[in-house]
Design a protein around this motif. Structure first.
Motif, PDB file in Angstrom:
ATOM      1  N   ILE A 541     -11.609  64.904  42.865  1.00 18.51           N
ATOM      2  CA  ILE A 541     -10.571  65.030  41.655  1.00 18.51           C
ATOM      3  C   ILE A 541      -9.673  66.336  41.838  1.00 18.51           C
ATOM      4  O   ILE A 541      -8.485  66.161  41.444  1.00 18.51           O
ATOM      5  N   ASP A 542     -10.170  67.320  42.323  1.00 18.74           N
ATOM      6  CA  ASP A 542      -9.365  68.615  42.586  1.00 18.74           C
ATOM      7  C   ASP A 542      -8.487  68.377  43.542  1.00 18.74           C
ATOM      8  O   ASP A 542      -7.278  69.065  43.380  1.00 18.74           O
ATOM      9  N   THR A 543      -8.648  67.846  44.753  1.00 23.31           N
ATOM     10  CA  THR A 543      -7.691  67.676  45.618  1.00 23.31           C
ATOM     11  C   THR A 543      -6.780  66.637  45.010  1.00 23.31           C
ATOM     12  O   THR A 543      -5.522  66.867  45.222  1.00 23.31           O
ATOM     13  N   LEU A 544      -7.261  65.489  44.356  1.00 29.66           N
ATOM     14  CA  LEU A 544      -5.889  64.755  43.659  1.00 29.66           C
ATOM     15  C   LEU A 544      -4.953  65.310  42.773  1.00 29.66           C
ATOM     16  O   LEU A 544      -3.906  65.049  42.659  1.00 29.66           O
ATOM     17  N   PHE A 545      -5.825  66.313  41.955  1.00 24.96           N
ATOM     18  CA  PHE A 545      -4.736  66.869  40.851  1.00 24.96           C
ATOM     19  C   PHE A 545      -3.808  67.987  41.729  1.00 24.96           C
ATOM     20  O   PHE A 545      -2.932  68.107  41.163  1.00 24.96           O
ATOM     21  N   ASP A 546      -4.339  68.536  42.774  1.00 21.42           N
ATOM     22  CA  ASP A 546      -3.442  69.535  43.319  1.00 21.42           C
ATOM     23  C   ASP A 546      -2.402  68.998  43.913  1.00 21.42           C
ATOM     24  O   ASP A 546      -1.202  69.257  44.059  1.00 21.42           O
ATOM     25  N   ARG A 547      -2.423  67.546  44.487  1.00 25.47           N
ATOM     26  CA  ARG A 547      -1.507  66.867  45.128  1.00 25.47           C
ATOM     27  C   ARG A 547      -0.497  66.367  44.041  1.00 25.47           C
ATOM     28  O   ARG A 547       0.456  66.525  44.080  1.00 25.47           O
ATOM     29  N   TYR A 548      -1.046  65.843  42.583  1.00 25.15           N
ATOM     30  CA  TYR A 548      -0.234  65.742  41.843  1.00 25.15           C
ATOM     31  C   TYR A 548       0.702  66.740  41.181  1.00 25.15           C
ATOM     32  O   TYR A 548       1.861  66.679  41.093  1.00 25.15           O
ATOM     33  N   ASN A 549       0.052  68.054  41.139  1.00 27.08           N
ATOM     34  CA  ASN A 549       0.606  69.205  40.696  1.00 27.08           C
ATOM     35  C   ASN A 549       1.709  69.556  41.878  1.00 27.08           C
ATOM     36  O   ASN A 549       2.788  69.739  41.215  1.00 27.08           O
ATOM     37  N   GLU A 550       1.614  69.345  43.002  1.00 27.17           N
ATOM     38  CA  GLU A 550       2.583  69.585  44.017  1.00 27.17           C
ATOM     39  C   GLU A 550       3.801  68.592  43.714  1.00 27.17           C
ATOM     40  O   GLU A 550       4.935  68.830  43.925  1.00 27.17           O
TER      41      GLU A 550
END
Length: 886
Positions: A541-550
């Motif tokens: 989830i943290d990885t997906l959130f970072d990608r979404y944030n970017e």
């Protein structure tokens, strides 16, 4: 051979076999008597539960003694002469007092002459016919003076009656290698409980004050026995038979057994005369019931929208839309595709749930299909809806180049047939082959399906003269790369990524860099939604959130860059100033709310924050396209009348109130679904509600950008309360003149937006009024799903109305700008400098701060004062209303 002779031979054989058995008993029974006595006592102790009670060393002593005497008996028996057939014949003849061995004559043949043999043979037959049964001689009387040969068998039968169905389990336990510890039944404790399947969401159920439980099918029985070091196995009986379950040691005197129960069963334990039994009644898992509540249709964003209902005892874990392509050829094989419908966790019951799927990238976009909904529960059972028919929505492209790329994509999607076999080259072909050609095109494109070859030819034609066709080099290079990949692919498996590449190229050709950024952001959002819905590990989830944030950052930057290049936003505003600062604060607050809700495990809160962020970004795009920099209302270029300004402010307030009401309706729907769940513990429910309230507060603060609390602080509103609020909002729309400009402000007729699409303010106002009325009617019926959908339609209509009014205001400002005098004076006749400043006020004491910076400072100060609890409630409410206006 006569029939009489055959009968006599059978009689003689039976008598001989019986005599042989008697001879063996008489010879060997005294030898094995002591060993049999000891084994009999051991079995009596086993079947009667004696060894469970007293344990070792007595069991072990008797067992070893029996084995020793048995070995000695075998050794003695081996030395004895075994009775043969001749001895058995003699016993039969002796017990019948017959001489001359007639039995030998019966089975004999004449050796030399047959003279007189017939008469001799007839006399032997007469004697055999008179033979009687052999008699058994007493064999144990001499070694058994206490009649143990009668006592031990009687006790053995009684012990079998005592042990009943557990006798053989007791015997197995007695023969277990190792030291057997004795156990009194009074010192043994039994425990048992049921762990329902995880997908049911039910807590463990204990056998307390009851020995019968009704549990879901597939539950796990956990039983423990405490207080003995050598327990017997647990017996599980069902209609399919009985079986004993192996134990697992969990302590010095504690053992556990686990098993899955699929049928009504009875579990029992027996230690001596102590017996413990539990009855387990399994309840079958119902097949999910799935229905279409609203037929699939395409919305304004080319999404497939529909509504469905679910009813399952323990809930479905996945929901799929199964598409079947409608083909003209009835003999063609059936083609089906499954499209996953994201759901949040496990859905047990919902009367109407709206869904929206983006199928524009699907290979069947624009084609007619039949479809059913397939819901799968935790047990793997599938519930299917009735069949429905529709056309898969496709995306409409306007740019000719984008249309051409989509045609290439269609051809690639059709090319799923197998490649032709590689040609067999002769020795001459290999010898004449150009060794410098490492691509071997004759082995590749010529073997590809016809549609792939056509796609390559068309791409070559489109990219033949790039300087005349392409303004964006990325589109050109992308098409050349796709053509190269298609040309040199060896099989259809190497083409799996080509449709996605062509789709991205078409988006780039149609919408430019901003379209690509928007596409990446939506894909990142979909991946994050999916991860939250399936409760992926926190690391993922943290990885997906970072990608979404970017992706959000890239989209925001491209949106501002395009607005700056188009002259809709000043360059200094693109760097973070201007009204855009408010939107940036809201975006960051919502991103923080999503991260916090996910950290707390509030998947529903994270989903709501994602929806708010998507809506905010969409509003941001609309505002920038209209020339605004952010905020709740779309600011305009040029002058604006007070009436128009008031209309836009009122419309912004109404839009915010309608959006907040939709969030409250969603919360009420979710609360209703949670109330319908069964078997949840009170403590778990309270913890979930508290976490949901906290995340709801954070999202309410982020969504308004000013710390305003949502209705989640006071709990979900009832359907009647929501209907009353919706009615009040509808009344605000009754005075339509407040939202329409005066005659001199460009009213009347359709307005064209930046893309040339006509927007009619009157039609948008009427759409909003109708959607609000339908939402109010749905709330009065208690149909939250329908109400939420109609509220979304009302929001969309109000947003279009705002765009129409913004266009009118922009045109009004342009008209006013054309009337400005060409001399260097303002409309009041005062002198101006070259930059539009007033020369008469050059030396005035005016704060030189940027207006946007001053706006943010004012917001921060109001927000600080609104958070001071020592102020009066009326004052704090007033400050919060001011913040809401921003």
């Amino acid at each position: 051979m006569s029939s009489r002779n055959e009968i006599l031979r059978k009689k003689a054989g039976s008598l001989i076999r019986r005599a042989g058995i008697y001879l063996h008993w008489e010879q060997y029974s005294p030898v094995f008597a002591k060993a049999a006595l000891l084994l009999g006592l051991f079995l009596i102790g086993s079947f009667g539960g004696l060894w469970q009670w007293i344990g070792d060393p007595w069991r072990l002593i008797l067992l070893i003694a029996a084995l020793i005497y048995l070995a000695i008996a075998f050794n003695k028996a081996r030395k004895l002469k075994r009775p043969n057939r001749s001895a058995a014949m003699r016993r039969v003849e002796k017990d019948s007092d017959v001489s001359h061995r007639p039995l030998d004559t019966l089975f004999d043949q004449p050796a030399i002459s047959e003279d007189g043999w017939a008469e001799h043979y007839r006399k032997a037959e007469d004697e055999i016919e008179a033979l009687g049964k052999p008699r058994l001689r007493p064999a144990l009387g001499k070694v058994d003076k206490y009649y143990l040969r009668f006592i031990v068998p009687s006790l053995l039968v009684l012990s079998l009656m005592v042990g009943t169905s557990d006798s053989f389990e007791r015997l197995r336990h007695s023969l277990t290698p190792g030291w057997v510890h004795g156990a009194m039944g009074d010192n043994v404790t039994f425990e048992a409980w049921i762990d329902p399947p995880e997908y049911t969401g039910r807590p463990p159920v204990y056998f307390k004050n009851t020995e019968r439980l009704e549990v879901p099918e597939g539950s796990e029985l956990v039983a423990r026995i405490i207080g003995t070091k050598s327990p017997t196995r647990l017996k599980l009986s069902s209609r399919k038979g009985s079986r004993h379950l192996a134990l697992t040691r969990i302590g010095p005197e504690s053992f556990e057994v686990r098993t899955i129960v699929k049928d009504p069963s009875k579990a029992s334990w027996r230690i001596g005369q102590t017996r413990k039994a539990w009855e387990i009644v399994t309840q079958p898992d119902r097949v999910p019931e799935i229905k279409f509540v609203r037929e699939p249709d395409a919305d304004k964003r080319d999404r497939l929208i529909f509504a469905y209902s679910v009813d399952d005892d323990f809930g479905i874990e996945s929901l799929t839309l199964r598409l079947t392509l409608l083909q003209d050829d009835e003999t063609a094989p059936e083609l089906t595709r499954d499209v996953n419908i994201p759901i949040s966790g496990t859905v047990r019951k919902t009367d109407e749930k709206a869904a929206a799927l983006d199928l524009t990238k699907h290979e069947w976009a624009g084609k007619k299909v039949s479809a059913i909904l397939v819901g799968t529960d935790g047990l793997g059972q599938e519930g299917k809806s009735d069949i429905t028919y529709f056309t898969v929505p496709d995306k409409i492209f306007i740019e000719p180049l984008a249309k051409a790329v989509m045609e290439h994509r269609s051809l690639v999607l059709q090319g799923k047939a197998e490649y032709a076999a590689e040609p067999m080259l002769t020795r001459k072909d290999w010898r004449n082959r150009p060794w410098f050609d490492t691509w071997e095109p004759e082995f590749r494109l010529e073997r590809a399906p016809e549609s792939i070859q056509t796609a390559v030819v068309l791409i070559d034609a489109v990219t033949d003269v790039p300087e005349k066709m392409f303004e964006d080099p990325v589109v050109y290079m992308g098409l050349r790369n796709v053509a190269s990949s298609l040309r040199y692919a060896r099989s259809h498996t190497e083409l799996e990524g080509m449709p996605e590449d062509l789709w991205n190229i078409a988006i780039r050709a149609e919408f430019g860099v901003l379209g690509t950024a928007l596409q990446e952001m939506r894909e990142a959002e979909a991946a994050l939604r999916d991860g939250i819905a399936r409760r992926a590990p926190q690391r993922e989830i943290d990885t997906l959130f970072d990608r979404y944030n970017e992706a959000v950052d890239r989209y925001r930057e491209e949106l501002m860059r395009e607005a700056i290049e188009a002259g809709r936003v000043a360059e200094e505003q693109g760097g973070g100033g201007g009204g855009q600062g408010v939107n940036m604060d809201q975006i960051q607050a919502l991103l923080d709310a999503i991260e916090e809700a996910n950290r707390q495990g509030d998947s529903e809160g994270a989903r709501r924050a994602l929806a708010q962020l998507a809506e905010l970004l969409e509003n941001m795009q609309i505002q920038l396209s209209q020339g605004g920099g952010g905020g709740d209302g779309p600011p305009m270029d040029g002058d604006m009348s007070e009436e128009m300004k008031e209309a836009l402010e009122d419309l912004a307030d109404l839009l915010g109130d309608q959006r907040e009401l939709r969030d409250q309706t969603r919360e009420a729907e979710e609360a209703e679904g949670r109330d319908g769940e069964e078997g949840e513990q009170a403590g778990q429910q309270e913890g979930q509600q508290q976490a949901g309230n906290q995340s709801g507060q954070q999202q309410g603060q982020a969504g308004s950008g000013n710390g305003e609390q949502t209705g989640s602080d006071r709990g979900p509103m009832s359907a009647e309360e929501l209907a009353e609020v919706q009615r009040q909002l509808s009344e605000l729309l009754d005075d339509s003149e407040r939202f329409l400009p005066e005659e001199g402000e460009g009213a009347g007729g359709d307005n064209d937006d930046d893309n040339g699409n006509g927007i009619n303010p009157e039609a948008s106002l009427e759409d909003a009024r109708r959607a609000m009325e339908l939402a109010e009617d749905a709330l009065e019926r208690g149909d939250f799903g329908e109400a939420e959908f109609e509220q979304g339609e009302a929001i969309q209509a109000l947003r279009e109305l705002g765009r129409a009014l913004a266009d009118q205001a922009r045109r009004q400002g342009r008209q006013n700008g054309q009337e400005v005098n060409n001399d260097n004076t303002d409309p009041l006749g005062r002198a101006q400098d070259g930059e539009g400043g007033n020369l008469d006020n050059k030396d005035a004491d005016i704060d030189g701060k940027d207006p946007a910076a001053r706006t943010r400072e004012l917001q921060d100060e109001i927000r600080r004062r609104a958070g001071e609890q020592e102020r009066e409630k009326e004052e704090r409410d007033y400050l919060e209303r001011l913040l809401k206006r921003f």
